[in-house]
Design a protein around this motif. Structure first.
Motif, mmCIF file in Angstrom:
data_model
loop_
_atom_site.group_PDB
_atom_site.id
_atom_site.type_symbol
_atom_site.label_atom_id
_atom_site.label_comp_id
_atom_site.label_asym_id
_atom_site.label_seq_id
_atom_site.Cartn_x
_atom_site.Cartn_y
_atom_site.Cartn_z
ATOM 1 N N ASP A 94 103.339 72.242 62.066
ATOM 2 C CA ASP A 94 104.003 73.044 61.034
ATOM 3 C C ASP A 94 105.423 73.420 61.451
ATOM 4 O O ASP A 94 105.881 74.549 61.218
ATOM 5 N N GLY A 95 106.125 72.478 62.088
ATOM 6 C CA GLY A 95 107.515 72.697 62.480
ATOM 7 C C GLY A 95 107.710 73.460 63.771
ATOM 8 O O GLY A 95 108.817 73.541 64.279
ATOM 9 N N ARG A 96 106.638 74.029 64.310
ATOM 10 C CA ARG A 96 106.755 74.858 65.523
ATOM 11 C C ARG A 96 106.239 74.110 66.748
ATOM 12 O O ARG A 96 105.241 73.404 66.682
ATOM 13 N N VAL A 97 106.933 74.321 67.868
ATOM 14 C CA VAL A 97 106.538 73.679 69.117
ATOM 15 C C VAL A 97 105.268 74.342 69.646
ATOM 16 O O VAL A 97 105.234 75.558 69.847
ATOM 17 N N THR A 98 104.231 73.540 69.857
ATOM 18 C CA THR A 98 102.971 74.066 70.390
ATOM 19 C C THR A 98 102.660 73.522 71.774
ATOM 20 O O THR A 98 101.716 73.962 72.413
ATOM 21 N N GLY A 99 103.454 72.542 72.218
ATOM 22 C CA GLY A 99 103.208 71.978 73.538
ATOM 23 C C GLY A 99 104.162 70.853 73.859
ATOM 24 O O GLY A 99 105.103 70.576 73.114
ATOM 25 N N MET A 100 103.884 70.212 74.986
ATOM 26 C CA MET A 100 104.625 69.017 75.415
ATOM 27 C C MET A 100 103.592 68.021 75.912
ATOM 28 O O MET A 100 102.602 68.414 76.535
#
Length: 140
Positions: A40-46
């Motif tokens: 949803d456009g947000r960084v949640t991890g790498m």
């Protein structure tokens, strides 16, 4: 100098449900060892090339999804942060790439060690910091 002046804008990313092959293709195409995971456009991890190898391929798990193996304790920075502060953040966390997010945690760019090296390489203190990061990095 601000991160917004040296970062790569609009980086490619993967979603948690994407395949490891999708992530690996982006790494190949972008010549990068780490890709931001965005929901949803947000960084949640790498997800890193090392994550793919150690957490999936080594166990013969070729069906895993990005969410099964990615790191969710991702370090981020803002476009307004100074490059010196970003270099310190990279050094403290021993990472080569940091997603750049806006105030809503939405991905707007990615900052790599190379971005800092190109712009700040003339500063001997920054050069030393970058060298230390490169030598001790955890391949993130």
């Amino acid at each position: 100098m601000k991160i917004s002046e040296v970062m790569t804008p609009n980086p490619r990313s993967v979603k948690p449900g994407d395949s490891l092959q999708d992530a690996a293709r982006i790494m190949r195409d972008e010549d990068a060892g780490a890709v931001p995971v965005v929901e949803d456009g947000r960084v949640t991890g790498m997800v890193t090339d090392r994550d793919i190898v150690i957490r999936a391929v080594a166990d013969g798990d070729f069906q895993a999804k990005v969410s099964d193996i990615c790191s969710d304790d991702v370090i981020t920075c803002s476009p307004e942060m100074s490059t010196a502060d970003a270099a310190q953040l990279m050094s403290d966390n021993q990472v080569r790439r940091i997603p750049v997010v806006d105030s809503d945690e939405r991905l707007v760019g990615i900052l790599s060690l190379g971005d800092l090296a190109v712009k700040e390489g003339r500063d001997s203190r920054m050069g030393e910091t970058l060298e230390q990061i490169s030598e001790g990095v955890k391949h993130h």
